[in-house]
Design an enzyme around this catalytic site. Structure first.
Site, PDB file in Angstrom:
ATOM      1  N   GLY A  21       0.603  -1.339  -0.005  1.00  0.00           N
ATOM      2  CA  GLY A  21       0.074  -0.136   0.032  1.00  0.00           C
ATOM      3  C   GLY A  21       0.672   1.415   0.016  1.00  0.00           C
ATOM      4  O   GLY A  21       0.598   2.272   0.703  1.00  0.00           O
ATOM      5  N   ALA A  22       1.937   1.185  -0.718  1.00  0.00           N
ATOM      6  CA  ALA A  22       2.967   2.251  -0.665  1.00  0.00           C
ATOM      7  C   ALA A  22       2.635   3.522  -1.608  1.00  0.00           C
ATOM      8  O   ALA A  22       3.474   4.377  -1.799  1.00  0.00           O
ATOM      9  CB  ALA A  22       4.419   1.904  -0.919  1.00  0.00           C
ATOM     10  N   ASN A  23       1.442   3.408  -2.453  1.00  0.00           N
ATOM     11  CA  ASN A  23       1.185   4.382  -3.290  1.00  0.00           C
ATOM     12  C   ASN A  23       0.551   5.715  -2.802  1.00  0.00           C
ATOM     13  O   ASN A  23       0.489   6.609  -3.465  1.00  0.00           O
ATOM     14  CB  ASN A  23       0.219   3.985  -4.351  1.00  0.00           C
ATOM     15  N   GLY A  25      -0.360   7.799   1.420  1.00  0.00           N
ATOM     16  CA  GLY A  25      -0.523   7.887   2.836  1.00  0.00           C
ATOM     17  C   GLY A  25       0.713   7.381   3.471  1.00  0.00           C
ATOM     18  O   GLY A  25       1.686   7.903   3.212  1.00  0.00           O
ATOM     19  N   GLY A  27       2.147   4.654   3.810  1.00  0.00           N
ATOM     20  CA  GLY A  27       3.146   3.826   3.029  1.00  0.00           C
ATOM     21  C   GLY A  27       4.048   4.444   2.061  1.00  0.00           C
ATOM     22  O   GLY A  27       5.314   4.363   2.166  1.00  0.00           O
ATOM     23  N   SER A 138      -3.668  -0.305  14.623  1.00  0.00           N
ATOM     24  CA  SER A 138      -4.220   0.833  15.023  1.00  0.00           C
ATOM     25  C   SER A 138      -4.821   0.797  16.548  1.00  0.00           C
ATOM     26  O   SER A 138      -5.033  -0.374  17.120  1.00  0.00           O
ATOM     27  CB  SER A 138      -5.595   0.817  14.158  1.00  0.00           C
ATOM     28  N   TYR A 164     -13.528  -3.697  11.636  1.00  0.00           N
ATOM     29  CA  TYR A 164     -12.194  -2.973  11.449  1.00  0.00           C
ATOM     30  C   TYR A 164     -11.547  -3.361  12.852  1.00  0.00           C
ATOM     31  O   TYR A 164     -10.232  -3.804  12.861  1.00  0.00           O
ATOM     32  CB  TYR A 164     -12.364  -1.737  11.320  1.00  0.00           C
TER      33      TYR A 164
END
Length: 300
Positions: A21-23, A25, A27, A138, A164
């Site tokens: 998920g590094a695209n 935020g 990441g 979280s 969640y």
């Protein structure tokens, strides 16, 4: 260490880091900082176009590869195509309180993405990991519980926030049991966890979220949230600081919502070793992926 900033990240030249998920935020912030310190950073993303856009903003050795955590065949393909040693794996990608959705295998979307996808990825890559596995959880884990009778919300009305919380509690239980197994196997690899506090990221803009909820969150975040870069610091701390396995890092400020990272506490459920072992067993059954390093004996 009493304080930590990006200036404390050591030279990472010659080391490969994989970030899911590094695209965007957190990441993306992690990837940018580690690449700037010389690491070869692999952005493991579902949307290659967005991944390439993110990579174009970074300096250093950055590569974009496809990974869809909602599809275990994609997870397996990613792992099979990564032959080089990995110094750090950062399990960062996630979804937060979307409407009820399912992964390719039929798992509830948050449990399947946030926990099971990363569970499978970590174990598939583990023979090539040389340094550390960091899993992003979280504060929402504190409201979570593991419902083994209905992990995937097939038998009861769906409650997105409860789902969640379950997935984020699962992240911490996974990290704890992973460290126990690594220690039992004599591995030097460390498993750590982190949470960003209250950070204004795309995670709070999940597709399908109710407009009123999103409007409230944006109003709330405007006054209290820290930036992506500040929210990323606990993950970077968990990835490179001199801390023991099974450490949990988070912001040191008010209610762990913001501030410089430090080691923080977790809920009683997240410290339950029996619960962690049971979840691991179930996760192996659901994913078909097992711990690859040998001994996993339960301590007497």
């Amino acid at each position: 260490m009493t304080s930590f900033s990006t200036a404390d990240i050591p030279d990472m030249t010659g080391k490969t880091v994989v970030i899911t998920g590094a695209n965007s935020g957190l990441g993306r912030s992690n990837a940018r900082e580690l690449a700037a310190r010389g690491a070869r950073v692999i952005l493991a993303v579902r949307d290659l176009s967005k991944g390439r856009d993110a990579a174009a903003t970074m300096t250093g050795d950055v590569e974009v590869r496809h990974l869809d955590l909602t599809d275990l065949s994609s997870v397996r393909a990613f792992a099979e195509n990564l032959a080089e040693p990995v110094e750090v794996l950062i399990n960062n990608a996630g979804v937060m309180v979307p409407p009820l959705g399912r992964t390719a295998e039929g798992f509830e979307l948050q449990f399947g993405t946030n926990h099971l996808g990363h569970f499978a990825l970590t174990n598939l890559l583990l023979p090539r990991i040389t340094g550390r596995v960091v899993t992003v959880s979280s504060n929402g884990h504190r409201a979570g519980s593991i419902n083994f009778e209905d992990l995937n919300w097939n038998q009861r009305p769906y409650r997105a926030m409860q789902a969640y919380g379950q997935s984020k509690l699962a992240n911490l239980l996974f990290s704890a049991e992973l460290q126990r197994r690594l220690t039992a196997a004599g591995s030097p690899v460390l498993a750590t966890s982190a949470h960003p506090g209250l950070a204004s990221t795309n995670l709070l803009k999940s597709p399908g979220k109710r407009p009123r909820l999103e409007a409230f969150q944006q109003w709330f975040l405007h006054g209290l949230a820290q930036s992506d870069d500040d929210g990323a610091l606990p993950t970077l701390y968990a990835a490179v600081a001199d801390i023991p396995g099974n450490s949990y890092a988070g912001p040191g400020g008010l209610l762990q919502s913001r501030g410089a990272p430090k080691l923080v506490g977790r809920s009683r459920a997240a410290r339950d070793g029996d619960l962690a072992r049971r979840l691991w067993t179930v996760s192996e059954e659901l994913t078909g992926v097992t711990f690859p390093l040998g001994s996993n004996a339960t301590p007497a």
